[in-house]
Design an enzyme around this catalytic site. Structure first.
Site, PDB file in Angstrom:
ATOM      1  N   GLU A 200      -5.539  -9.529   4.349  1.00 54.33           N
ATOM      2  CA  GLU A 200      -5.448  -8.599   3.223  1.00 54.33           C
ATOM      3  C   GLU A 200      -5.249  -9.433   1.961  1.00 54.33           C
ATOM      4  OE1 GLU A 200      -4.122  -7.097   0.107  1.00 54.33           O
ATOM      5  OE2 GLU A 200      -2.235  -6.966   1.221  1.00 54.33           O
TER       6      GLU A 200
ATOM      7  N   ASP B 115      -1.010  -7.875   6.292  1.00 53.16           N
ATOM      8  CA  ASP B 115      -0.780  -7.361   4.946  1.00 53.16           C
ATOM      9  C   ASP B 115      -0.175  -8.445   4.055  1.00 53.16           C
ATOM     10  OD1 ASP B 115      -0.913  -4.903   3.329  1.00 53.16           O
ATOM     11  OD2 ASP B 115       1.254  -5.111   3.207  1.00 53.16           O
TER      12      ASP B 115
ATOM     13  N   ASP C  26      -3.489   2.826   0.752  1.00 52.98           N
ATOM     14  CA  ASP C  26      -2.799   2.817  -0.542  1.00 52.98           C
ATOM     15  C   ASP C  26      -3.648   3.389  -1.674  1.00 52.98           C
ATOM     16  OD1 ASP C  26      -0.369   1.767   0.281  1.00 52.98           O
ATOM     17  OD2 ASP C  26      -0.994  -0.313  -0.006  1.00 52.98           O
TER      18      ASP C  26
END
Length: 497
Positions: A342, A293, A395
């Site tokens: 990501e 991430d 998200d």
């Protein structure tokens, strides 16, 4: 090789005890993945969560969430009874997790199981087995949680100074005084690892690989920050000099203040990035592929002065760049590491170059593709093969919820792009799934909610909001055989199965 998978947090699995776990239902989901022609199951971080329940704010980068321990397996081992588990109040909703009730009612059950396991094994044998089974960093977490409980759950910066600063006499004192509590947390980690290893083995037998997920940063309230302050930008009192976040943008006028401690990258470099090598060793044991991430933080990271109320004041600092990944490839003896970068959001040329230089696939999200008047990089005609395409992530809103919230011009553009119609878009979830699967991307990953055609009520997380996140659960039987067979036909049609 072209392939596809589904995204579903472990917590979102159905189960009789309040939250998804490494249970029979997890194996049934793996069976469904295989029937649907999938090759991957993508999950969210597995670490133990704290305030806010976010899997991206964990008490340790080297520990597992005890909520995921399957109570039914403990019943079968004779460590709990079904009556004990059935009497615990985990809430009545099959659709929504109650973290407050989990916290109050699961740990007493785990303590009972620990006492019985310890008695069955014998105290000395149990202690040796736990010590041998766990990494040093995992044992740091167990010690951390025992001390944290001793100080009524407070973050380590609020503990007595001697143990806050890990003075040797204090460490020995608390290890002796809290020995039983430390062993309890070691037992949790032992059972977590044992059950996860069994589940992962089952997935492999069914031809399913696991895509894990790790946040680039650790939480300040964590064993990592407490046990190794030298890794972070801390002052003499072990308080952060700066914290992580994102600057203001079109989505947030005051930016995002995450509050994570920032790495002292010069120290990491001197050690050959040893802590990061250990972290990735642990991740590659847990998962087959690792999604990292906020990958852009390795190129540049946003530093916000500690104590700031918003992220409006901050500055960009240089990260380690390609050097850490060259070291990683050398450490593991592999040129091609199973990592997904990501790389979402605003990307500078240097970030794009870093992703390209690593060779890691980046991410493409169709929910970002249809802003009116733009030729978005997330539209499939811009893709190269070396990427992973999603309809949305944890998200994002679900496909149905996203489409309903689009302005009319955006809906019109999406429908024209996907199927040449200007209708009302029934079944737009399948249009998006088809668009992802038919793209040139090597891997397509679809959130389960989109296969189920669920609306915004099934959203996993809304960034920058407190409360109401990470609670959605799938109901048993919802991912029907009919849906799986349709997914299988589509996967086969587009050469992903």
């Amino acid at each position: 090789m072209r392939s596809c998978g589904m995204l579903l947090p472990v917590s979102s699995l159905p189960s009789p005890y309040g939250i998804g776990a490494f249970s029979k239902e997890a194996r049934e989901f793996i069976d469904a993945l295989a029937e649907a022609g999938q090759k991957y199951w993508q999950i969210l971080p597995l670490g133990p969560t704290g305030y806010g329940d976010s899997p991206y704010q964990s008490f340790s980068a080297f520990a597992g969430n005890p909520y995921f321990i399957d109570l039914t397996a403990l019943i079968q081992e004779g460590l709990l009874t079904k009556e004990e588990c059935d009497q615990a109040d985990f809430g009545t909703s099959k659709r929504c997790i109650s973290y407050e009730k989990l916290y109050k009612n699961r740990f007493p059950l785990l303590r009972k199981a620990f006492k019985r396991w310890q008695k069955k094994k014998g105290v000395l044998e149990a202690r040796e087995k736990l010590k041998e089974a766990l990494l040093e960093e995992t044992q740091d977490y167990c010690f951390y949680m025992a001390v944290k409980n001793h100080f009524q759950g407070k973050s380590w910066d609020l503990w007595a100074e001697d143990i806050k600063l890990r003075r040797p006499d204090a460490v020995r004192k608390y290890q002796k005084e809290l020995e039983e509590e430390i062993l309890f947390y070691q037992f949790q980690q032992y059972k977590f690892q044992q059950q996860w290893d069994g589940l992962k083995k089952y997935a492999h037998e069914k031809g399913i690989q696991i895509i894990g997920d790790i946040p680039i940063y650790v939480a300040f309230d964590s064993a990592d920050a407490w046990a190794h302050p030298e890794l972070f930008q801390f002052d003499r009192d072990n308080l952060p000099e700066g914290v992580a976040g994102c600057p203001p943008d079109d989505f947030s006028a005051t930016g995002q203040l995450w509050g994570n401690p920032l790495y002292r990258w010069d120290y990491h470099k001197k050690t050959g990035y040893a802590w990061w090598m250990r972290r990735m060793e642990y991740c590659f044991q847990l998962y087959d592929v690792v999604r990292v991430d906020h990958f852009r933080g390795f190129d540049e990271y946003y530093s916000i002065p500690y104590g700031s109320k918003t992220a409006e004041i901050g500055k960009w600092e240089k990260g380690p760049g390609i050097e850490i990944f060259n070291q990683m490839k050398k450490h593991f003896g592999r040129e091609h590491l199973p990592i997904i970068a990501e790389d979402l959001g605003f990307l500078t040329p240097s970030v794009l170059k870093l992703v390209a230089d690593t060779g890691f696939p980046g991410m493409k999200v169709l929910a970002f593709a249809f802003d009116p008047g733009t030729d978005s990089e997330y539209l499939p005609h811009h893709y190269t093969r070396n990427c992973v395409v999603y309809t949305g992530t944890h998200d994002n809103d679900t496909a149905r919820g996203w489409f309903a919230a689009l302005p009319q011009a955006g809906q019109h553009k999406a429908l024209l792009y996907m199927n040449g119609t200007t209708g009302e878009g029934p079944g737009v979830n399948w249009d998006l799934i088809r668009l992802a699967l038919s793209s040139v991307a090597d891997l397509a990953v679809i959130p389960v909610q989109d296969y189920l055609d669920l609306g915004s009520e099934a959203r996993i997380n809304t960034p920058s909001t407190l409360g109401g996140n990470w609670t959605w659960r799938m109901v048993k039987g919802e991912l029907s055989r009919e849906i799986c067979q349709k997914a299988r036909r589509m996967a086969r049609l587009y050469g992903r199965f």
